[in-house]
Enzyme design. Structure first.
Site, PDB file in Angstrom:
ATOM      1  N   HIS A   1       0.842  -1.195   0.000  1.00  0.00           N
ATOM      2  CA  HIS A   1       0.000   0.000   0.000  1.00  0.00           C
ATOM      3  C   HIS A   1       0.872   1.238   0.000  1.00  0.00           C
ATOM      4  O   HIS A   1       1.961   1.258   0.580  1.00  0.00           O
ATOM      5  CB  HIS A   1      -0.951   0.013   1.199  1.00  0.00           C
TER       6      HIS A   1
ATOM      7  N   HIS B   1       0.962   5.083   1.163  1.00  0.00           N
ATOM      8  CA  HIS B   1       0.335   6.097   2.025  1.00  0.00           C
ATOM      9  C   HIS B   1       0.446   7.452   1.310  1.00  0.00           C
ATOM     10  O   HIS B   1       1.541   7.815   0.847  1.00  0.00           O
ATOM     11  CB  HIS B   1       1.092   6.249   3.346  1.00  0.00           C
TER      12      HIS B   1
HETATM   13  P1  AMP Z   1       1.722   0.088   7.403  1.00  0.00           P
HETATM   14  O1  AMP Z   1       2.262   0.331   8.769  1.00  0.00           O
HETATM   15  O2  AMP Z   1       2.493   0.815   6.339  1.00  0.00           O
HETATM   16  O3  AMP Z   1       1.557  -1.377   7.101  1.00  0.00           O
HETATM   17  O4  AMP Z   1       0.290   0.758   7.366  1.00  0.00           O
HETATM   18  C1  AMP Z   1      -0.896   0.087   7.592  1.00  0.00           C
HETATM   19  C2  AMP Z   1      -1.963   1.159   7.698  1.00  0.00           C
HETATM   20  O5  AMP Z   1      -3.241   0.548   7.614  1.00  0.00           O
HETATM   21  C3  AMP Z   1      -1.915   1.943   9.007  1.00  0.00           C
HETATM   22  O6  AMP Z   1      -1.707   3.307   8.743  1.00  0.00           O
HETATM   23  C4  AMP Z   1      -3.300   1.675   9.620  1.00  0.00           C
HETATM   24  O7  AMP Z   1      -3.810   2.789  10.292  1.00  0.00           O
HETATM   25  C5  AMP Z   1      -4.115   1.313   8.393  1.00  0.00           C
HETATM   26  N1  AMP Z   1      -5.286   0.506   8.672  1.00  0.00           N
HETATM   27  C6  AMP Z   1      -5.359  -0.642   9.379  1.00  0.00           C
HETATM   28  N2  AMP Z   1      -6.624  -1.098   9.402  1.00  0.00           N
HETATM   29  C7  AMP Z   1      -7.366  -0.227   8.679  1.00  0.00           C
HETATM   30  C8  AMP Z   1      -8.756  -0.145   8.332  1.00  0.00           C
HETATM   31  N3  AMP Z   1      -9.646  -1.056   8.742  1.00  0.00           N
HETATM   32  N4  AMP Z   1      -9.172   0.897   7.582  1.00  0.00           N
HETATM   33  C9  AMP Z   1      -8.292   1.832   7.171  1.00  0.00           C
HETATM   34  N5  AMP Z   1      -6.972   1.817   7.459  1.00  0.00           N
HETATM   35  C10 AMP Z   1      -6.514   0.799   8.200  1.00  0.00           C
END
Ligand code: AMP
Length: 152
Positions: A138, A140
């Site tokens: 993903h 950001h």
């Molecule tokens: P990473 O640390 O780069 O793997 O980022 C994962 C991201 O997913 C974090 O910023 C979380 O806040 C986000 N996240 C986890 N669960 C959800 C959800 N149900 N809806 C939206 N964002 C989410």
């Protein structure tokens, strides 16, 4: 009396910084608690609409939605609808070139859509040391505030 507004501003800045540091620490702990794998993630449930989310962009290959724990006034995640082994950037192979390009292009589209005309931050966390918590690649897109450099 004249000093009060600037004292208030300093206090608010300090509390904002403190809150950001605490959030960063908990995000780091959450990331370190996850074992990297190719298993289904929370993002599969988002793609299949099993859990609620706020979509800001969608096409046949890519979904973009608001992060549940925003690190800025605007925080959007851009993901491929089909993971195809791309748990993180470090797993990229030549067959992923098109989808990787599309993720970045959509990141630019949503930044424009969100009015981030003065700039924004693109982040792709990878692996435990990169603080990755969800093993479905993903991008950001974070904006709406002044970013700092270097990142923490
Ligand atoms: P990473 O640390 O780069 O793997 O980022 C994962 C991201 O997913 C974090 O910023 C979380 O806040 C986000 N996240 C986890 N669960 C959800 C959800 N149900 N809806 C939206 N964002 C989410």
């Amino acid at each position: 009396m004249l000093h009060e507004p600037s004292c208030c501003c300093a206090l608010i800045s300090f509390l904002t910084l403190l809150r950001r540091q605490l959030v960063m620490a908990s995000e780091k702990e959450a990331a370190l608690a996850v074992t990297p794998s190719d298993s289904p993630t929370i993002f599969d449930k988002i793609i299949s609409r099993e859990i609620p989310h706020h979509v800001v962009y969608e096409d046949d290959k890519v979904l973009a939605f608001r992060d549940i724990r925003p690190q800025g006034p605007i925080h959007i995640l851009v993901i491929p609808k089909v993971k195809d082994g791309l748990t993180g950037l470090s797993k990229a192979e030549e067959r992923h070139i098109d989808i990787l390009g599309r993720l970045l292009y959509v990141a630019k589209l949503v930044a424009k859509q969100e009015g981030l005309d003065d700039g924004f931050r693109i982040v792709i966390n990878d692996g435990p040391q990169g603080c990755q918590a969800v093993y479905h690649i993903h991008v950001h897109v974070i904006g709406g505030r002044q970013m700092n450099w270097p990142p923490g």
